[in-house]
Design an enzyme around this catalytic site. Structure first.
Site, PDB file in Angstrom:
ATOM      1  N   THR A 187     -36.101 -33.392 -24.788  1.00 24.25           N
ATOM      2  CA  THR A 187     -36.820 -32.881 -25.964  1.00 24.25           C
ATOM      3  C   THR A 187     -36.447 -31.433 -26.260  1.00 24.25           C
ATOM      4  OG1 THR A 187     -38.728 -32.150 -24.692  1.00 24.25           O
ATOM      5  CG2 THR A 187     -38.805 -34.399 -25.551  1.00 24.25           C
ATOM      6  N   ARG A 188     -36.578 -31.093 -27.528  1.00 22.43           N
ATOM      7  CA  ARG A 188     -36.378 -29.707 -27.978  1.00 22.43           C
ATOM      8  C   ARG A 188     -37.426 -29.429 -29.055  1.00 22.43           C
ATOM      9  NH1 ARG A 188     -33.618 -29.945 -24.252  1.00 22.43           N
ATOM     10  NH2 ARG A 188     -31.433 -29.378 -23.948  1.00 22.43           N
ATOM     11  N   ASN A 227     -24.692 -29.022 -35.425  1.00 21.83           N
ATOM     12  CA  ASN A 227     -23.742 -30.067 -35.013  1.00 21.83           C
ATOM     13  C   ASN A 227     -24.051 -31.399 -35.678  1.00 21.83           C
ATOM     14  OD1 ASN A 227     -22.083 -28.738 -33.302  1.00 21.83           O
ATOM     15  ND2 ASN A 227     -22.911 -29.605 -31.411  1.00 21.83           N
ATOM     16  N   TYR A 251     -25.532 -12.377 -22.352  1.00 22.22           N
ATOM     17  CA  TYR A 251     -26.576 -12.485 -23.378  1.00 22.22           C
ATOM     18  C   TYR A 251     -27.965 -12.336 -22.743  1.00 22.22           C
ATOM     19  CZ  TYR A 251     -29.143 -14.456 -27.386  1.00 22.22           C
ATOM     20  OH  TYR A 251     -30.006 -14.664 -28.432  1.00 22.22           O
ATOM     21  N   ASP A 252     -28.232 -13.164 -21.724  1.00 22.42           N
ATOM     22  CA  ASP A 252     -29.580 -13.196 -21.133  1.00 22.42           C
ATOM     23  C   ASP A 252     -29.963 -11.837 -20.535  1.00 22.42           C
ATOM     24  OD1 ASP A 252     -28.910 -15.790 -21.679  1.00 22.42           O
ATOM     25  OD2 ASP A 252     -29.350 -16.602 -19.698  1.00 22.42           O
ATOM     26  N   VAL A 294     -28.703 -28.671 -33.995  1.00 21.80           N
ATOM     27  CA  VAL A 294     -29.091 -28.955 -35.383  1.00 21.80           C
ATOM     28  C   VAL A 294     -27.866 -28.893 -36.304  1.00 21.80           C
ATOM     29  CG1 VAL A 294     -30.495 -28.201 -37.337  1.00 21.80           C
ATOM     30  CG2 VAL A 294     -31.457 -28.121 -35.044  1.00 21.80           C
TER      31      VAL A 294
HETATM   32  N1  LIG Z   1     -31.238 -18.106 -34.186  1.00 18.83           N
HETATM   33  C1  LIG Z   1     -31.964 -18.305 -33.103  1.00 18.83           C
HETATM   34  O1  LIG Z   1     -32.387 -19.448 -32.840  1.00 18.83           O
HETATM   35  C2  LIG Z   1     -32.287 -17.147 -32.182  1.00 18.83           C
HETATM   36  C3  LIG Z   1     -32.972 -17.433 -30.996  1.00 18.83           C
HETATM   37  C4  LIG Z   1     -33.275 -16.386 -30.139  1.00 18.83           C
HETATM   38  C5  LIG Z   1     -32.943 -15.082 -30.461  1.00 18.83           C
HETATM   39  N2  LIG Z   1     -32.289 -14.826 -31.612  1.00 18.83           N
HETATM   40  C6  LIG Z   1     -31.926 -13.409 -31.877  1.00 18.83           C
HETATM   41  O2  LIG Z   1     -32.079 -13.091 -33.251  1.00 18.83           O
HETATM   42  C7  LIG Z   1     -31.046 -12.191 -33.656  1.00 18.83           C
HETATM   43  C8  LIG Z   1     -30.303 -12.777 -34.843  1.00 18.83           C
HETATM   44  O3  LIG Z   1     -29.730 -14.022 -34.473  1.00 18.83           O
HETATM   45  P1  LIG Z   1     -29.017 -14.983 -35.523  1.00 18.83           P
HETATM   46  O4  LIG Z   1     -29.306 -16.376 -35.135  1.00 18.83           O
HETATM   47  O5  LIG Z   1     -29.311 -14.522 -36.898  1.00 18.83           O
HETATM   48  O6  LIG Z   1     -27.480 -14.712 -35.143  1.00 18.83           O
HETATM   49  P2  LIG Z   1     -26.263 -14.284 -36.068  1.00 18.83           P
HETATM   50  O7  LIG Z   1     -25.053 -14.316 -35.196  1.00 18.83           O
HETATM   51  O8  LIG Z   1     -26.238 -15.090 -37.313  1.00 18.83           O
HETATM   52  O9  LIG Z   1     -26.641 -12.802 -36.447  1.00 18.83           O
HETATM   53  C9  LIG Z   1     -26.343 -11.685 -35.658  1.00 18.83           C
HETATM   54  C10 LIG Z   1     -25.800 -10.605 -36.571  1.00 18.83           C
HETATM   55  O10 LIG Z   1     -25.540  -9.438 -35.800  1.00 18.83           O
HETATM   56  C11 LIG Z   1     -24.265  -8.919 -36.197  1.00 18.83           C
HETATM   57  N3  LIG Z   1     -23.730  -8.143 -35.075  1.00 18.83           N
HETATM   58  C12 LIG Z   1     -23.294  -8.616 -33.875  1.00 18.83           C
HETATM   59  N4  LIG Z   1     -22.886  -7.602 -33.113  1.00 18.83           N
HETATM   60  C13 LIG Z   1     -23.067  -6.460 -33.840  1.00 18.83           C
HETATM   61  C14 LIG Z   1     -22.820  -5.088 -33.599  1.00 18.83           C
HETATM   62  N5  LIG Z   1     -22.300  -4.663 -32.437  1.00 18.83           N
HETATM   63  N6  LIG Z   1     -23.125  -4.199 -34.573  1.00 18.83           N
HETATM   64  C15 LIG Z   1     -23.635  -4.612 -35.763  1.00 18.83           C
HETATM   65  N7  LIG Z   1     -23.898  -5.903 -36.045  1.00 18.83           N
HETATM   66  C16 LIG Z   1     -23.604  -6.801 -35.092  1.00 18.83           C
HETATM   67  C17 LIG Z   1     -23.449 -10.142 -36.538  1.00 18.83           C
HETATM   68  O11 LIG Z   1     -22.316  -9.862 -37.323  1.00 18.83           O
HETATM   69  C18 LIG Z   1     -24.483 -11.006 -37.245  1.00 18.83           C
HETATM   70  O12 LIG Z   1     -24.558 -10.715 -38.613  1.00 18.83           O
HETATM   71  C19 LIG Z   1     -30.155 -11.965 -32.425  1.00 18.83           C
HETATM   72  O13 LIG Z   1     -30.541 -10.764 -31.814  1.00 18.83           O
HETATM   73  C20 LIG Z   1     -30.472 -13.136 -31.541  1.00 18.83           C
HETATM   74  O14 LIG Z   1     -30.301 -12.827 -30.181  1.00 18.83           O
HETATM   75  C21 LIG Z   1     -31.928 -15.834 -32.474  1.00 18.83           C
END
Ligand SMILES: NC(=O)c1ccc[n+]([C@@H]2O[C@H](COP(=O)([O-])OP(=O)(O)OC[C@H]3O[C@@H](n4cnc5c(N)ncnc54)[C@H](O)[C@@H]3O)[C@@H](O)[C@H]2O)c1
Length: 325
Positions: A210-211, A190, A145-146, A188
């Site tokens: 903290t968060r 959980n 991921y990172d 959150v």
């Molecule tokens: N929610 C957070 O706190 C947070 C924090 C940092 C970054 N993000 C980023 O924001 C974006 C959305 O995150 P989220 O929390 O809504 O997650 P989520 O898992 O709810 O949404 C991700 C979406 O991408 C779709 N997806 C995954 N792989 C795919 C692929 N190969 N092709 C097409 N669709 C695909 C999934 O089905 C899902 O609908 C991500 O890129 C994530 O890295 C989110």
């Protein structure tokens, strides 16, 4: 101006809120998702909207569509989900970014890449400004991921330099709200699910770490503002809520709002649990004239109402009384 806007990952937590907001602003939305972590339930209320179109597609394969802007959000976001198939996670970030940037280049349109605070890894600087390069392990369980997200950022900036693309990066910090996954292992969701089901709420350590949590509506506002900036604004820009709460404060607030009788249970702190995670949002403040507005209490009330509905409709009627709002 009316636009046709592509949202990848549009059936996910953040993507579905973004689609909703864009429709409300009068745009046409093309939601692309492979439903790995996203669900039809998240977008069911938009399916009949005349300006909403859904395409089941995996962004690791090329996509040929005609649109005016791209928000690239596709990627599983919680460790449980992104570690399920780590190779696919990296492919989604890297090949997905290549495909979407290629599409933006062909169409000569703007693209906004959803990056993450995880690009800072295990930071040695608190709070993290955008200039901090991070402290990331290239070969660990979180690296898919990172490092995938870091490579996607690299691609964005090379497309900007090499092809003069109007692309932008936002680094998203912890965000919560309705349509989060009920069992994605995040604190959150959980706590809320444990409270609603009347189970013990598990805190690690003494709960004094903290968060900071950003409510989804605030985050979507920042993304829209970032997209509307001129080509000179590329980012990366941190977006999140810098207000810090202890994990214990969060648990107690969840108990108060749900009226749950769940007990707080303390377990040893895992070795890699950071003491603090907080965004520095001065750049977002300056460039986007943005700061989060929704308090943790108000955001939790809406999120808890959503989870209560979800658990009830799943037949797992909450073991506690009505939600107090
Ligand atoms: N929610 C957070 O706190 C947070 C924090 C940092 C970054 N993000 C980023 O924001 C974006 C959305 O995150 P989220 O929390 O809504 O997650 P989520 O898992 O709810 O949404 C991700 C979406 O991408 C779709 N997806 C995954 N792989 C795919 C692929 N190969 N092709 C097409 N669709 C695909 C999934 O089905 C899902 O609908 C991500 O890129 C994530 O890295 C989110």
């Amino acid at each position: 101006m009316h636009k046709r806007i592509l949202v990848t990952g549009g059936a996910g937590f953040l993507g579905s809120h973004l689609c909703e907001r864009l429709l409300d602003s009068g745009h046409d939305v093309l939601c692309v998702d492979n439903f790995f972590t996203g669900t039809r339930r998240n977008i069911s209320h938009m399916l009949d909207h005349k300006s909403f179109e859904l395409l089941r597609h995996d962004v690791t394969f090329p996509l040929y569509v005609e649109v005016d802007e791209i928000y690239n959000l596709a990627c599983p976001a919680s460790p449980i989900h992104y570690q399920f198939d780590p190779v696919q996670t990296t492919k989604t970030s890297v090949i997905g970014a290549i495909n979407m940037l290629g599409l933006a280049k062909r169409l000569k349109i703007k693209l906004l890449q959803a990056s993450t605070s995880e690009v800072y890894g295990d930071p040695t600087v608190h709070p993290q400004p955008e200039e901090y390069w991070g402290n990331v392990n290239a070969v660990g369980l979180r690296s898919c991921y990172d490092e995938g997200k870091r490579c996607a950022e690299t691609l964005v900036f090379d497309y900007v330099r090499q092809h003069k693309l109007a692309a932008k990066v936002v680094r998203i910090f912890n965000t919560y709200g309705p349509r989060m996954h009920p069992n994605d292992g995040r604190v959150v969701s959980n706590f809320i699910v444990q409270a609603l089901e009347g189970r013990d709420i598990t805190l690690y350590g003494d709960g004094s770490q903290t968060r900071s949590f950003c409510y989804v509506d605030d985050l979507i506002e920042a993304k829209i503002r970032m997209m509307s900036t001129g080509p000179e604004v590329t980012g990366p820009v941190n977006i999140g809520n810098p207000t810090e709460f202890t994990i214990r404060d969060l648990a107690e607030l969840v108990l108060e709002i749900t009226g749950s009788k769940s007990r707080l249970v303390f377990e040893p702190l895992p070795a890699d649990d950071p003491k603090q995670r907080q965004p520095n949002i001065s750049k977002a403040n300056k460039v986007l004239d943005w700061e989060p507005k929704i308090s943790l209490r108000d955001g939790l009330i809406k999120t808890i109402a959503y989870f209560d509905g979800l658990l009830s409709s799943a037949g797992k009627t909450a073991a506690i009384g009505a939600i107090r709002v």
